[in-house]
Enzyme design. Structure first.
Site, mmCIF file in Angstrom:
data_model
loop_
_atom_site.group_PDB
_atom_site.id
_atom_site.type_symbol
_atom_site.label_atom_id
_atom_site.label_comp_id
_atom_site.label_asym_id
_atom_site.label_seq_id
_atom_site.Cartn_x
_atom_site.Cartn_y
_atom_site.Cartn_z
ATOM 1 N N ALA B 346 0.837 -1.194 0.000
ATOM 2 C CA ALA B 346 0.000 0.000 0.000
ATOM 3 C C ALA B 346 0.872 1.244 0.000
ATOM 4 O O ALA B 346 0.539 2.259 -0.601
ATOM 5 C CB ALA B 346 -0.912 0.000 1.218
ATOM 6 N N CYS B 347 2.010 1.152 0.675
ATOM 7 C CA CYS B 347 2.856 2.324 0.819
ATOM 8 C C CYS B 347 3.456 2.779 -0.504
ATOM 9 O O CYS B 347 3.460 3.947 -0.816
ATOM 10 C CB CYS B 347 3.967 2.050 1.828
ATOM 11 S SG CYS B 347 3.498 2.587 3.477
ATOM 12 N N THR B 348 3.989 1.865 -1.311
ATOM 13 C CA THR B 348 4.570 2.295 -2.593
ATOM 14 C C THR B 348 3.514 2.793 -3.523
ATOM 15 O O THR B 348 3.753 3.625 -4.367
ATOM 16 C CB THR B 348 5.197 1.140 -3.411
ATOM 17 O OG1 THR B 348 4.966 -0.077 -2.769
ATOM 18 C CG2 THR B 348 6.641 1.412 -3.699
#
Ligand SMILES: Cc1ncc(COP(=O)(O)O)c(C=O)c1O
Ligand SMILES: Cc1ncc(COP(=O)(O)O)c(C=O)c1O
Lengths: 163, 405, 405, 163
Positions: B346-348
């Site tokens: 989710a972060c990238t």
């Protein structure tokens, strides 16, 4: 019209590479976690607190992005030598500032670390059966945020299984 | 600007790197030297006119576009160069196929069917259509990413205008049996148009649009190290598509404005290079791919391969989940060591959720967050693979040592 | 392919030409050598990543985009780089301004106002909107192309969402007093958004978006000899615009997909070159412009200047109607002599009608059919102008000698 | 999904540069025009016809695009030495073929030249008060096309003035 990612500051990258106060604290007085593997961000904060309620040592473990690791590192530095009532007052804004600013999509990482810290403090007093008057009954922003994130991940995971 | 200072420091922090191995061809890549060579005359001195104007620099532009259309149409075995329409990107081609294809054929019905693992340039326009009242059905896939044929059959009804299913999945490399899926769809409803996003297939595996039986297919330039900002939409003769934007028409009728001649010429050259010895290169790529997969799964504990193995997987695709490792942290950790990959975390993705593709094949959230996608190029050598295999355990090991679980 | 053979023969027929003078910067042009130099590293080895991915080649791409935004925002005096959004072209920027601007602000009303001399990338989207129920009003202009202020005032009502009037007209070079027009519009309806297509102004005359008071402005790269397939839309902070396409978002939020980093870097360099000594270059251009206009009107009978003279005309624009001369024939006749121009004739435009701009300023059909547009570049020299002045009477003379009237 | 311009053939360019039979024919038996300046295409055809109704010479003048000029040039070549009934039968398709094909947006230029030719033939017989049985009463496609184009230009011009 939100611009997407503001890149990390130099300081975040530096702390990501060489975090301070890393690892389990074997003689911790108290510990707490915030986030979950499902969120993609999980942080554990360990505190060793002396009799005068002063934080002697703080360490952390993290499963998460660079922002998560860097904010935890900064937080464990800040709290050292401070008394718990003072530690409680450290908000996520202060932590974010300390790492040189967080990209807006990463603010929740800063909040998560602070959430974990407040949980640890609550645990400390709960274990001792104490209720200091400076500690609010209800959850603070940082704690609520941590809770919301955990719940969201849970809900999403469940929805996935149902389909 | 604060942002600029930050990013400059991040770049500087990489210092001198022993070796650089770029594995993020999913998201872009350097343009091949031969492609740049082919583009340069068209930037500098040839065909710099507008192909719709009757003068020499215009006619040269026209010539270049026609030559490129003909050559690229040939690689996918289109019946004629007139079936090939250049676009600014694969994203745009996918949008035109869905939005323009639906709008021109709306009297056929009110449903669009896609798979659960289509790229965002299909998924998001479909969701936009849903908001505007179109019925959008997302067909599930099995745990290797293959579309469930019985579910597809259930999804297609008399009112289905378009089905869009990618030929090669962009994240997990599943090679969909499109010919069979087209037959399933057309048998159920012969009027339904079948679009396939072939961005990840073009130049990596051979295919023949007529044999597949598709009505539309998206091609991408940057994924074969051609220039960015150029793509193409194959549209079978007779299939109608509306334009989404309006303006002065060039030689291309799907999109108004001045044609990007240098880009088109670059795309042509990148295609030529990709189709040269395609089979041989694919064999070599598969060798490296399987070396990476086998060694990583063997040497690094708690790892899962995402997507199928063997000939049903794209030759360039390696996608592995590293448990107890968050993906964005891992891309940075690897970047600092000169290995450039992307992740379904989710972060990238800067979305709140990890890769919808990994979730669709049954990965848990924590598995998706720890995924790493590597896409090989035929320019990679044995040393590159060895370097990745040396560096990856260090990076994963460092992050796992930090993790509380 | 028959078409290809034809076009090759057409090019060959030009043989060796004494001199080549390209004057069709309206429709495209060669990219400047310095711009190509600036782009090359970003094609080859730097910033080839996707700017949304957290690795070195991605951060380099991010850095390049931010630097370019900041520099270009500076040239138009935007408040911040965040107000600048790259697009694939000026055509696309104009479409986004109208379609996306209307869609995001539709609760303000149901009317769009443009002038009668806007380019097709404004006129056609507006006509498409009209088909979809939007009220589109086209405000007339005087015989020099200046918007009639009283007509504009009449056109704007409480329901007007957007007004779009170009800063410099693309065909006849009229420099519109936009600041005044904005005041007229905003006084009548402060909620109405004002968009200006500044494609033909950017890099040719200085302007300040804040001083003009516009809410949106379109910028173009190829018209200042930057790469094609890149443009920008300035959007004042606080103004809302919807996306037209959907897909993975990059650093740019108006258009999904992978950013064209080499194109952005090229646009930045072309801008830098254009704004270097802008005043001095404009003075020189005006000299050549007026030399062409004066000599042509004097030496060639039955000629009419289209558009205003002096400081109210763009420094690079020459537009003259040659009576008893069909424009397409003239462009070919001139091409064979190495002079490349375009025409407002119905034939060159491949529409059934001649230039709507020339008709709007009161030219008769036969006058519009015989129009020739020349756009000068600061690279042109005295010899180029002399060569045009030598060749033009020959070409016109030959065609007139064939004419039955 | 019409592709825009097919470029001119080599032959059109050649005939545009060096057209045959150019200019007014001073001793013309008959002439006719088609198109108008407002259309952007105007063609004049001059015929010298002998007593046996054979075209001895044909010339043209043109205000128009390269396709217009080239088709007129070809047409004036084809008709030479042919009898009028035979000349009448030359359709626009034949002319288009003769110039090596016309881009579809340019077909009307080929049609215009043929339209002018037929008008000239009609003029020839009208002047003599003749009505040959092979000549249709009604207008042929080519003549209608010329008429339509002229009307269209007129209508558009008028509309412009009205505004
Ligand atoms: C690993 C990975 N997969 C996929 C995507 C994009 O996927 P989509 O094509 O669905 O936008 C990204 C983009 O950031 C990515 O990093
Ligand atoms: C002389 C001239 N003006 C204008 C245009 C295009 O005008 P617009 O911007 O209205 O499409 C062309 C295009 O062919 C042209 O040749």
């Amino acid at each position: 019209m939100s611009r997407v990612p503001l890149p990390y500051s130099q300081k975040i990258l530096e702390l990501f590479r060489n975090p301070k106060n890393l690892g389990k604290l074997e003689d911790a007085t108290v510990m707490a976690m915030a986030g979950s593997p499902a969120c993609g961000d999980l942080i554990a904060i360990y505190l060793k607190v002396d009799d005068r309620e002063v934080v002697e040592k703080a360490t952390f473990e993290s499963y998460g992005c660079a922002a998560n690791i860097a904010t935890a590192s900064v937080l464990t530095e800040i709290v050292k030598g401070k008394r718990l009532p003072e530690v409680w007052r450290i908000g996520w804004k202060e932590v974010a500032k300390e790492v040189g600013g967080l990209p807006s999509v990463k603010l929740h990482c800063g909040i998560l670390a602070t959430g974990a810290l407040r949980r640890a403090i609550r645990n400390f007093y709960r274990k001792r059966g104490l209720k200091p008057d400076w500690m609010p009954e209800g959850l603070t922003l940082e704690e609520r945020q941590a809770l919301e994130e955990e719940k969201l991940a849970e809900v999403l995971s469940k929805r996935l299984k149902l389909e | 600007m604060n942002v600029l200072m930050n990013v400059r420091e991040l770049i500087k922090a990489h210092g001198d790197i022993e070796r650089e191995v770029y594995l993020d061809f999913e998201n872009s890549g350097p343009v091949l030297p031969e492609v740049i060579e082919a583009m340069l005359p068209y930037l500098r001195e040839r065909g710099y006119g507008n192909p719709t104007i009757t003068h020499k620099p215009g006619w040269e532009a026209y010539e270049a576009i026609m030559e490129a259309s003909e050559e690229i149409a040939g690689y996918i075995k289109a019946s004629s160069f007139e079936e090939l329409h250049f676009t600014h990107s694969d994203t745009e081609a996918n949008n035109i196929a869905l939005l323009g294809g639906f709008s021109a054929n709306r009297k056929l019905g009110r449903r669009v069917v896609i798979s659960k693992i289509e790229p965002l340039s299909i998924l998001f326009p479909a969701q936009m259509m849903r908001k505007n009242g179109v019925e959008v059905v997302e067909v599930p896939v099995n745990n290797e990413g293959f579309v469930l044929e019985n579910e597809l059959l259930k999804a297609v009804d008399d009112e289905t205008v378009i089905v869009s299913i990618g030929l090669v999945n962009h994240e997990i490399g599943t090679i969909q049996p499109i010919k069979e899926l087209v037959e399933v769809v057309k048998e159920r409803n012969p009027c339904t148009l079948f679009h396939t996003d072939a961005s990840d297939a073009y130049g990596r595996i051979p295919f023949d649009v007529r044999e597949l039986g598709v009505d539309m297919a998206t091609l991408c330039s940057y994924k074969i190290q051609g220039p960015r900002d150029i793509g193409a939409l194959y549209v079978r003769e007779g299939v109608k598509i509306d334009r989404i934007l309006e303006g002065p028409l060039g030689t291309e009728s799907l999109w108004p404005g001045l044609e990007n001649v240098p880009g088109i010429v670059g795309f042509q050259m990148a295609s030529r290079l990709a189709f040269e010895n395609l089979h041989e290169k694919a064999r070599r790529l598969k060798g490296f791919r399987d070396m990476l997969i086998t060694e990583i799964l063997e040497k690094i504990p708690e790892t899962i391969l995402n997507g199928p193995r063997g000939d049903r997987r794209a030759p360039d695709n390696v996608n592995i989940s590293f448990l107890r490792c968050e993906g964005e942290a891992l891309t940075i950790e690897l970047s600092l060591r000169g290995v450039y990959v992307s992740s379904g975390s989710a972060c990238t993705r800067r979305l709140l959720q990890p890769s919808h593709v990994l979730l669709a094949i049954g990965r848990k959230y924590e598995e998706a967050h720890g995924s790493v996608l590597m896409k090989l190029s035929s320019k990679h050598g044995f040393e590159d693979i060895q370097y990745v295999l040396k560096v990856l355990p260090q990076a994963v090991g460092r992050l796992r040592s930090i993790s509380p679980f």
